[in-house]
Design an enzyme around this catalytic site. Structure first.
Site, mmCIF file in Angstrom:
data_model
loop_
_atom_site.group_PDB
_atom_site.id
_atom_site.type_symbol
_atom_site.label_atom_id
_atom_site.label_comp_id
_atom_site.label_asym_id
_atom_site.label_seq_id
_atom_site.Cartn_x
_atom_site.Cartn_y
_atom_site.Cartn_z
ATOM 1 N N SER A 68 0.042 -1.000 -0.184
ATOM 2 C CA SER A 68 0.257 0.206 0.150
ATOM 3 C C SER A 68 1.166 1.054 0.185
ATOM 4 O O SER A 68 0.043 2.495 0.030
ATOM 5 C CB SER A 68 -0.872 0.199 0.990
ATOM 6 O OG SER A 68 -2.279 -0.850 0.712
ATOM 7 N N LYS B 146 0.682 3.631 -2.539
ATOM 8 C CA LYS B 146 -0.820 4.543 -2.674
ATOM 9 C C LYS B 146 -0.055 6.274 -2.846
ATOM 10 O O LYS B 146 -0.694 6.943 -3.153
ATOM 11 C CB LYS B 146 -2.280 5.278 -1.560
ATOM 12 C CG LYS B 146 -2.788 3.829 -1.843
ATOM 13 C CD LYS B 146 -3.250 3.178 -0.960
ATOM 14 C CE LYS B 146 -4.554 1.979 -0.921
ATOM 15 N NZ LYS B 146 -4.154 0.573 -0.184
ATOM 16 N N SER C 9 -6.558 3.566 4.204
ATOM 17 C CA SER C 9 -4.963 2.693 3.100
ATOM 18 C C SER C 9 -6.481 1.902 2.395
ATOM 19 O O SER C 9 -6.232 0.918 1.784
ATOM 20 C CB SER C 9 -4.466 2.232 3.731
ATOM 21 O OG SER C 9 -3.726 0.990 2.643
#
Length: 462
Positions: A154, A157, A212
């Site tokens: 993640s 991102k 997230s």
């Protein structure tokens, strides 16, 4: 850490002595052969010291001493010798079993920056790849396996947020499609967005970077570029623009794909660029955020930043300016952390660590960066640097009057980030002309210590 089930209520998110033993040697007592009547009379009169003691003192007659006898449970002499053999040694003298290594093999991977002569020795960490980079000048202070391709999870991102901010307005409305809501792994992290639900770009950025939320990453991609595929192209173009040469994205959320990878060095370049964006920085520095009821949700969503060095009492790091967490089964834990102390801002990237050691390792790496390096000035005042002849790297669009002779003047002093016992006189330089969007071409002087980049300065036409 990512949530594992889609929530039905919009409540605040929660992250899921050695013993001493007998040596086996026996002490034998001395026994006598005196008649019982004599012995009893002597003892009753108090005139006789036990002959066992006298024998030990060497005063008993030799003919009154019998050979020592072992206790009933003692071993025969031959067996006593066998008992002394290594095979029959007491248990405590046995060779102990090897203690399992508490660290994974990645802990012992070489640290490249430790090989620079005179450079402070950095800490061992469990990450397969790790880097500490200065945010202002892009100077690498710590390097471990920084060019190895790793799955980012993640922390992808960060790029998603940067591309979104640069290509949309915070007040834009994002309408989430069926593909955005259901085009992610069912058990991956999300905030329970429904098909047709609307959030602003600003609200979506908080959901993306604090919680997230994978469906939010998909929705932002479709909003910005019209499709996820087109947005991914923008991500890869931005990576190339930032100087990334070993990175490839295939989605905006970081869920596992073999063709979706970064390196620690490239990820630090991306994070460094994102930090310089005020909207991004304001988002990742936020500990807590609320999304009010929407067109399809009556309850408020409460978002808590997953970056424990910012928001968790047990792991809080003084000076932390946010960052991003990540996890997949293949990537393990990944972490990007920004921190500021005094006049220095550092970014730490930790890739492929199993579990919470990622936070203690990041703390050790940031402490290393702040404790062992300081800014040092290369030029104390502006001066004419040198004159460029006709054949020296001048741009094709410069007027001919520049070509004959060009005086360049430093408008601000150069700075380098160095260990305390290394000075500017120990550095070498490389010079090159660069385009300047604000005016004429400029001369960039890069500084190196033992071929390791440590800073730069710019000089402009006088």
């Amino acid at each position: 850490m990512p949530m594992k089930a889609k929530p039905t209520m919009r409540k605040m998110q929660k992250n899921k002595n050695r013993d001493n033993k007998d040596t086996g040697k026996y002490k034998y007592k001395i026994r006598t052969l005196l008649p019982a009547s004599i012995l009893c009379a002597a003892l009753c009169a108090g005139l006789c010291t036990p002959l066992t003691v006298r024998a030990q003192e060497g005063t008993a007659p030799e003919d009154m001493i019998q050979d020592a006898a072992a206790p009933e449970d003692a071993l025969p002499e031959d067996d006593l010798q066998a008992a002394d053999s290594p095979a029959n040694a007491p248990q405590d003298d046995a060779v102990p079993e090897e203690t399992p290594d508490p660290y994974p093999p990645s802990y012992y991977l070489p640290i490249e920056s430790n090989e620079i002569p005179g450079w402070p020795q950095g800490p061992q960490v469990q990450a397969e790849s790790a880097i500490v980079m200065d945010v202002d000048y892009g100077i690498c202070l710590y390097e471990k396996n920084i060019h190895a391709k790793q799955y980012p999870a993640s922390i992808t991102k960060i790029m998603t947020a940067l591309v979104t901010i640069e290509n949309s307005d915070l007040s834009d409305v994002v309408t989430f499609s069926e593909n955005a809501v259901y085009g992610i792994e069912p058990e991956s992290s999300h905030i329970g967005i429904d098909v047709g639900e609307q959030l602003t770009v600003e609200q979506s950025l908080y959901a993306l970077m604090l919680a997230s939320a994978n469906e939010v990453a998909m929705g932002l991609a479709e909003h910005v570029a019209g499709s996820v595929e087109a947005f991914v192209d923008m991500m890869n173009e931005k990576a190339a623009e930032l100087g990334c040469t070993e990175t490839h994205f295939v989605n905006p959320h970081g869920l596992h794909d073999e063709d979706h990878y970064v390196t620690a060095h490239d990820m630090a370049l991306i994070a460094r660029a994102a930090y310089h964006n005020p909207t991004f920085l304001n988002t990742v520095c936020t500990v807590y955020y609320e999304i009010p009821p929407t067109n399809m949700e009556e309850e408020t969503r409460y978002l808590l930043n997953h970056q424990k060095l910012l928001s968790d009492d047990d792991w809080y790091y003084t000076g932390c300016r946010g960052g991003k967490t990540g996890y997949t089964d293949q990537a393990l834990n990944t972490l990007v952390t920004f921190a500021k102390k005094d006049n220095r801002i550092l970014v730490c990237v930790d890739l492929k660590t199993d579990g919470t050691p990622i936070y203690s390792d990041t703390t050790a790496l940031l402490d290393y960066g702040f404790d062992n390096f300081q800014w040092k000035q290369t030029k104390k005042e502006a001066d004419v640097a040198f004159r460029l002849p006709l054949d020296r790297q001048l741009g094709p669009d410069l007027p001919l009057s520049w070509a004959d002779a060009c005086g360049l003047k430093a408008l601000f002093p150069g700075w380098t980030l160095l260990p305390a016992d290394i000075s500017a006189k120990d550095l070498t330089t490389k010079k090159a002309m660069e385009p300047n969007t604000a005016g004429p071409w400029r001369l960039k002087t890069s500084y190196y210590y033992k071929d390791h980049y440590v800073g730069y300065s710019y000089q402009y036409a006088s």
